[in-house]
Scaffold this active site. Structure first.
Site, PDB file in Angstrom:
ATOM      1  CE  LYS A  15      -1.923  -0.867   3.863  1.00  0.00           C
ATOM      2  NZ  LYS A  15      -1.486  -2.164   4.349  1.00  0.00           N
ATOM      3  NE  ARG A  90      -3.235  -1.111  10.804  1.00  0.00           N
ATOM      4  CZ  ARG A  90      -2.048  -0.692  10.298  1.00  0.00           C
ATOM      5  NH1 ARG A  90      -2.261   0.521   9.660  1.00  0.00           N
ATOM      6  NH2 ARG A  90      -1.033  -1.237   9.982  1.00  0.00           N
ATOM      7  NE  ARG A 129       7.565  -3.749   5.880  1.00  0.00           N
ATOM      8  CZ  ARG A 129       6.588  -3.312   5.978  1.00  0.00           C
ATOM      9  NH1 ARG A 129       5.770  -2.998   4.829  1.00  0.00           N
ATOM     10  NH2 ARG A 129       5.789  -3.587   6.745  1.00  0.00           N
ATOM     11  NE  ARG A 135       7.411  -0.851  10.061  1.00  0.00           N
ATOM     12  CZ  ARG A 135       6.144  -0.857   9.524  1.00  0.00           C
ATOM     13  NH1 ARG A 135       6.058  -0.251   8.419  1.00  0.00           N
ATOM     14  NH2 ARG A 135       5.250  -1.313  10.222  1.00  0.00           N
ATOM     15  NE  ARG A 146       3.460  -4.888  11.568  1.00  0.00           N
ATOM     16  CZ  ARG A 146       4.357  -5.140  10.563  1.00  0.00           C
ATOM     17  NH1 ARG A 146       5.267  -5.417  11.120  1.00  0.00           N
ATOM     18  NH2 ARG A 146       4.291  -4.609   9.202  1.00  0.00           N
TER      19      ARG A 146
HETATM   20  P1  AMP Z   1       1.806   0.310   9.272  1.00  0.00           P
HETATM   21  O1  AMP Z   1       3.116   1.182   9.168  1.00  0.00           O
HETATM   22  O2  AMP Z   1       0.643   0.821   8.767  1.00  0.00           O
HETATM   23  O3  AMP Z   1       2.191  -0.999   9.184  1.00  0.00           O
HETATM   24  O4  AMP Z   1       1.534   0.604  11.047  1.00  0.00           O
HETATM   25  C1  AMP Z   1       2.455   0.192  11.961  1.00  0.00           C
HETATM   26  C2  AMP Z   1       1.772   0.181  13.270  1.00  0.00           C
HETATM   27  O5  AMP Z   1       1.169   1.228  13.610  1.00  0.00           O
HETATM   28  C3  AMP Z   1       0.671  -0.900  13.588  1.00  0.00           C
HETATM   29  O6  AMP Z   1       0.989  -2.165  13.758  1.00  0.00           O
HETATM   30  C4  AMP Z   1      -0.169  -0.277  14.754  1.00  0.00           C
HETATM   31  O7  AMP Z   1       0.683  -0.356  15.902  1.00  0.00           O
HETATM   32  C5  AMP Z   1       0.132   1.185  14.433  1.00  0.00           C
HETATM   33  N1  AMP Z   1      -0.991   1.714  13.676  1.00  0.00           N
HETATM   34  C6  AMP Z   1      -0.947   2.251  12.297  1.00  0.00           C
HETATM   35  N2  AMP Z   1      -2.088   2.953  11.859  1.00  0.00           N
HETATM   36  C7  AMP Z   1      -3.047   2.538  12.672  1.00  0.00           C
HETATM   37  C8  AMP Z   1      -4.336   2.482  12.959  1.00  0.00           C
HETATM   38  N3  AMP Z   1      -5.347   3.020  11.907  1.00  0.00           N
HETATM   39  N4  AMP Z   1      -4.919   2.302  14.034  1.00  0.00           N
HETATM   40  C9  AMP Z   1      -4.302   1.528  15.009  1.00  0.00           C
HETATM   41  N5  AMP Z   1      -2.972   1.277  15.002  1.00  0.00           N
HETATM   42  C10 AMP Z   1      -2.285   1.659  13.953  1.00  0.00           C
END
Ligand code: AMP
Length: 189
Positions: A15, A90, A129, A135, A146
């Protein structure tokens, strides 16, 4: 012409890569809640300090924190040509909050693009990744978490947006260019 779109899909679906290109090509703002949270955690803001433990475990940060953050973000000046939401909503509660927020702003979503990627491919990409990004949530345990969290809390949004006649599915496998082409077609661009 503005573009207001949600990118939905599991971690590792690509994405972010597609959102960056589409934002560049259309002038819409790339709004990635994961990036915003990483910045907040790095800067140790009040939000970052509240979010850190959830983030590190690969769990969702509580809805009210993320939703408040998004409400402010969507009112910044760079969203006049629209936005690409990458990683939000989410949960069902977040989807409902987004609907209320957009109503307040007098805006509508154009489309929700679902990136369809088989789980084996996701695991392969997330492992790859890890070599480049480092990360805090790319440990084995956090990655598993996740994917579990996605299946339990985010996948139900597919039905939600299907029922709102907004959902379009795009195969998230193939070259970055071919996927980008499919996304533009899905958006009628
Ligand atoms: P991402 O980079 O989108 O994979 O997000 C990494 C982490 O950020 C996730 O595993 C959550 O801990 C947190 N996170 C990102 N977006 C959200 C969201 N919309 N709601 C809750 N936690 C989020």
């Amino acid at each position: 012409m503005s573009l207001r779109v949600v990118f939905l899909g599991p971690p590792g679906a690509g994405k972010g890569t597609q959102a960056r290109t589409l934002a560049h090509d259309t002038g819409a703002a790339h709004v990635a809640t994961g990036d915003m949270l990483r910045d907040a955690i790095a800067a140790a803001t009040a939000l970052g300090r509240q979010a850190k433990a959830y983030y590190d475990r690969g769990e969702l940060v509580p809805d009210d924190l993320v939703t408040g953050m998004l409400r402010e973000r969507l009112q910044q000046g760079d969203t006049t040509k629209g936005f690409i939401l990458d990683g939000f909503p989410r949960t069902l509660a977040q989807a409902e909050a987004l609907e209320r927020l957009l109503k307040d702003l007098g805006q509508d979503l154009d489309r929700v693009i679902f990136y369809d990627v088989p789980e084996a491919e996701l695991l392969r990409r997330l492992a790859a990744r890890r070599q480049v990004e480092r990360r805090a949530d790319d440990t084995d345990e956090a990655i598993k978490n996740r994917l579990r969290v996605y299946a339990a809390q985010t996948a139900p949004l597919l039905d939600y947006y299907r029922n709102h006649s907004l959902l379009v599915s795009v195969p998230g496998v193939g070259t970055v260019e071919a996927i980008g082409e499919a996304v533009r077609r899905a958006l009628g661009r």
